[in-house]
Design an enzyme around this catalytic site. Structure first.
Site: not given
Ligand code: NAP
Length: 283
Positions: A53, A97, A120
């Site tokens: 990422k 994460q 997210d």
């Protein structure tokens, strides 16, 4: 005749090209888009995902500050790291994460993230916004699936979509999205799960069948209407091996299908960056 393949790669490329353009526009205005990441512990797979990422963030022109907490970090330590990024106006997006070590509460951490920085799209406030049809960051995997269907010009409006699985990450938000009144959605959506033992009765009539169970091989040819579109969202990992919900043999029955590798996954990551650039634009 084997089904037409619907790879996620070209969809992701298109989304990321748009993100890259929007990042450049922000930079011209003096804004440096920033996506912060938090990793707790030393799990190899999680560290690998963060590296991927960060590399992609750099390629797209994002700054990506990172906090790495030790495996024995407390919930308080985690919340302090989240608060530091929440309070930093130079940080536009933030992700913790998943998974975190077992002694930590991921849901509590997610709730501590500023909803406007929640790339997210999983914060309860953003789920509420989605349910109400209000603007906000969208959950990445469902948004990626809607984008994939739109990219391949698969008609969704007015058609019968059946989703196997009602999980918070995929099935439930996807049902909310695909039933909304938008040209790329607007479908008759049915969600089936373990409470519907004869779920095959529903999947067999789906124009678009979306697997979101996380049970390897649960979708077999007899569960699919010949010619239907089949989207494999659910996967389980055994070590590094990816085991999809949709059995390989379904390719012989479906009209179109996501590949076993490189299907929904790339679109999920692209949507994360899309949420991040929108957060920077809104800041
Ligand atoms: N490709 C990607 O990028 C990506 C990203 C995120 C998630 N995923 C995958 O998406 C899947 C779903 O994740 P999630 O967190 O939304 O879901 P989840 O919380 O794991 O829930 C799974 C759902 O599937 C249903 N289910 C499980 N076994 C079943 C069975 N034998 N018969 C009927 N229904 C069954 C469960 O029913 P009950 O509710 O009745 O228990 C539940 O609703 C996972 O495999 C996850 O790895 C993929």
């Amino acid at each position: 005749m084997p089904a037409r393949l619907l790879p996620g790669g070209p969809v992701a490329e298109r989304i990321l090209a748009e993100v890259s353009t929007r990042v450049a526009v922000l930079k011209d205005k003096g804004v440096s888009p920033s996506l912060a990441t938090i990793l707790v512990g030393d799990d190899d797979a999680s560290a690998g995902y963060i590296r991927i990422k960060q590399r992609q963030a750099a390629e797209l022109g994002f700054v990506s500050p990172h906090a790495h907490l030790p495996a024995d970090a407390t919930q308080d330590d985690l919340h302090q790291a989240i608060a530091a990024f929440n309070d930093d106006p130079a940080v536009h997006g933030l992700l913790v994460q998943y998974p975190v070590p077992g002694h930590l509460d991921y849901d509590a951490a997610l709730q501590a993230v500023d909803p406007d920085k929640d790339v997210d799209g999983m914060h309860p406030l953003n789920m509420g916004r989605l349910a109400l049809g209000m603007p906000g960051p969208l959950p990445c995997t469902p948004a990626g699936i809607e984008a994939l269907l739109a990219h391949y010009e698969i008609p969704v409006s007015g058609r019968e979509v059946v989703i196997l699985g009602r999980g918070a990450t995929l099935g439930r938000p996807l049902a909310m999205m695909l039933s909304q009144k938008r040209p790329t959605a607007n479908a008759a959506v049915t969600v089936v799960h373990t409470g519907v033992p004869d779920w095959a009765r529903y999947t067999q009539r789906a124009d678009i069948l979306i697997a979101a169970a996380g049970v390897p091989g649960i979708i077999q040819p007899e569960h699919v209407k010949p010619g239907a579109v089949v989207i494999g969202g659910g996967v389980r990992y055994e070590g590094r091996k990816l085991l999809p919900d949709v059995d390989e043999s379904v390719e012989q029955v479906a009209g179109a299908i996501t590949p076993r590798v490189g299907g929904v996954g790339p679109t999920t990551v692209a949507m994360l960056f899309r949420n991040a650039v929108i957060a920077a634009e809104n800041s």
